[in-house]
Design a protein around this motif. Structure first.
Motif, short mmCIF file in Angstrom:
data_model
loop_
_atom_site.label_atom_id
_atom_site.label_comp_id
_atom_site.label_asym_id
_atom_site.label_seq_id
_atom_site.Cartn_x
_atom_site.Cartn_y
_atom_site.Cartn_z
N THR A 197 0.85 -1.18 0.00
CA THR A 197 0.00 0.00 0.00
C THR A 197 0.90 1.24 0.00
O THR A 197 2.04 1.19 0.46
CB THR A 197 -0.92 0.02 1.22
OG1 THR A 197 -0.14 -0.09 2.43
CG2 THR A 197 -1.91 -1.13 1.17
N ASN A 199 1.21 3.82 1.77
CA ASN A 199 1.76 4.26 3.06
C ASN A 199 2.72 3.25 3.67
O ASN A 199 3.27 3.48 4.76
CB ASN A 199 0.64 4.59 4.05
CG ASN A 199 -0.25 3.39 4.36
OD1 ASN A 199 0.06 2.25 3.96
ND2 ASN A 199 -1.35 3.63 5.06
N SER A 272 -4.67 1.43 -2.25
CA SER A 272 -4.89 1.78 -0.84
C SER A 272 -5.03 0.47 -0.09
O SER A 272 -4.82 -0.61 -0.65
CB SER A 272 -6.15 2.64 -0.69
OG SER A 272 -7.31 1.89 -1.00
N SER A 273 -5.43 0.55 1.17
CA SER A 273 -5.58 -0.68 1.96
C SER A 273 -6.83 -1.47 1.58
O SER A 273 -6.97 -2.62 1.98
CB SER A 273 -5.64 -0.33 3.46
OG SER A 273 -6.73 0.53 3.73
N LYS A 275 -8.31 -1.01 -1.89
CA LYS A 275 -8.54 -0.87 -3.31
C LYS A 275 -7.25 -1.25 -4.06
O LYS A 275 -6.17 -0.75 -3.74
CB LYS A 275 -8.96 0.56 -3.65
CG LYS A 275 -9.52 0.75 -5.05
CD LYS A 275 -10.08 2.16 -5.19
CE LYS A 275 -10.78 2.36 -6.53
NZ LYS A 275 -11.34 3.73 -6.65
#
Length: 376
Positions: A197, A199, A272-273, A275
């Motif tokens: 992800t 981040n 993302s976390s 998607k």
């Protein structure tokens, strides 16, 4: 005493991990992909004592402006390895993919992987983690049953440093151990894709095809082939969830009709976390083109199937939601065995680029291709 104190301070500085500040280009919303151009690398091109081919996974390092590309050579031609390369995104006359370096994957003892042993890794995917400045790669393992004996090597996910040296491995959930019975993963259908992800908090790993317990492989007009996505927490290194993913049918009938055909996940790219982009690769013998489909998936209300042993006998689960983003069949160009994808640099118009790489299987009848897209 002063010298000893100074030495202690210096040693403490050497053993303290650096805090790395990472400036990441934001992940864009991906509504469509527009093909800009395609590069083809000559067959069996030599580079620093190696043979270029079998390129199965790709990732972009935005700080160094290079790509890392893992090769699935099982140390049969040369030791298992990955390449550092540059891929032009703006087509100019004479542009081509430039290979800059090669790095060998190494075992715990620091040696490269030999070819003649029970365990020869099958590298399929690799990502660079800018938060730790390390790499993670996956192996599909092996499952060979023969009268001479069994070879059962589990798939795996491994962390290495910039020199290819093994740092650690990620725990393997029990559902993914290779077995001599028709249980667990199928041969050559395991960890084909992985990604972090943005981040750096989570890592997803994708299973290419269904486990035996989860049902049949994808086939023509079939919609019951479920494979799995594993979600790892990077800080604890533990798998925290699994999700069911329903594969699309095989795209084209083989020629003749009873010949080999397959469809599975060849790579993933987290946005993302919850998607991700998922790439499915469909191949049918006798059909020249591979059919590559890229989907946007949303985990949303999908069931955590971490403790569900069989998706064939258990029907009370919700798979991830998938939406078609791109079908390579619409590009009207020869498309070979695409196995890796990554976001690339920002284009002059401010849009992000996206690069796909092809594994030619070291076959003279296949091509090592790079597809460059604009993200719209």
């Amino acid at each position: 005493m002063r010298k000893l104190l100074l030495l202690a301070v210096l040693l403490a500085g050497c053993t303290t991990a650096k805090k790395t500040t990472v400036t990441e280009t934001p992940i864009p919303d991906v509504s469509s992909l527009r093909l800009l151009h395609k590069y083809v690398v000559p067959y069996n091109r030599p580079f620093k004592g190696t043979t270029i081919g079998g390129l199965s996974g790709i990732d972009y390092d935005s700080a160094r402006k290079v790509y890392y590309i893992i090769c699935d050579d099982r140390s049969e031609k040369q030791p298992a390895r990955f390449y550092t390369a540059q891929v032009p995104v703006s087509r100019k006359e004479g542009d081509s993919v430039i290979f800059k370096d090669v790095t060998y994957l190494r075992k715990r003892d620091g040696k490269t992987y030999p070819s003649k042993q029970d365990f020869a890794p099958d590298p399929e995917a690799m990502r660079y983690n800018p938060h730790t400045q390390s790499f993670v790669w996956s192996s599909e393992g092996e499952r060979i049953l023969s009268p001479a004996g069994y070879i059962l090597n589990d798939p795996g996910v491994y962390e290495i440093d910039g020199l290819g040296r093994l740092v650690d491995s990620f725990p393997l959930p029990p559902q993914f151990h290779m077995q001599a019975s028709e249980n667990g993963p199928r041969r050559n259908g395991t960890f084909e894709g992985l990604g972090f992800t943005p981040n750096g908090q989570y890592m997803f790993v994708s299973l290419e095809e269904p486990r035996y317990e989860d049902g049949p492989r994808a086939d023509l007009k079939d919609t019951t082939a479920y494979t799995r996505l594993i979600k790892y927490d990077i800080q604890t290194r533990k798998p925290v969830a699994q999700y069911a993913y329903r594969l699309s049918p095989v795209a084209h009938a083989p020629v003749p009709a009873d010949e080999f055909r397959v469809n599975g996940i060849s790579d993933i790219l987290p946005l993302s976390s919850d998607k991700l982009l998922v790439m499915e690769r469909s191949y049918s013998r006798g059909v020249k083109n591979n059919t590559i489909r890229v989907y946007t998936i949303e985990i949303g209300n999908a069931t955590n199937i971490n403790n569900i042993g069989s998706l064939k006998t258990t029907k009370s689960f919700t798979p991830v939601k998938k939406t078609l983003l791109l079908d390579f069949d619409t590009l009207h160009t020869y498309v070979d065995n695409v196995e890796g994808m990554t976001f690339g640099p920002v284009l002059p118009n401010g849009h992000r680029s996206m690069i796909f790489v092809v594994d030619n299987n070291f076959d003279k009848d296949e091509e090592t291709q790079f597809f460059v897209f604009e993200v719209e």
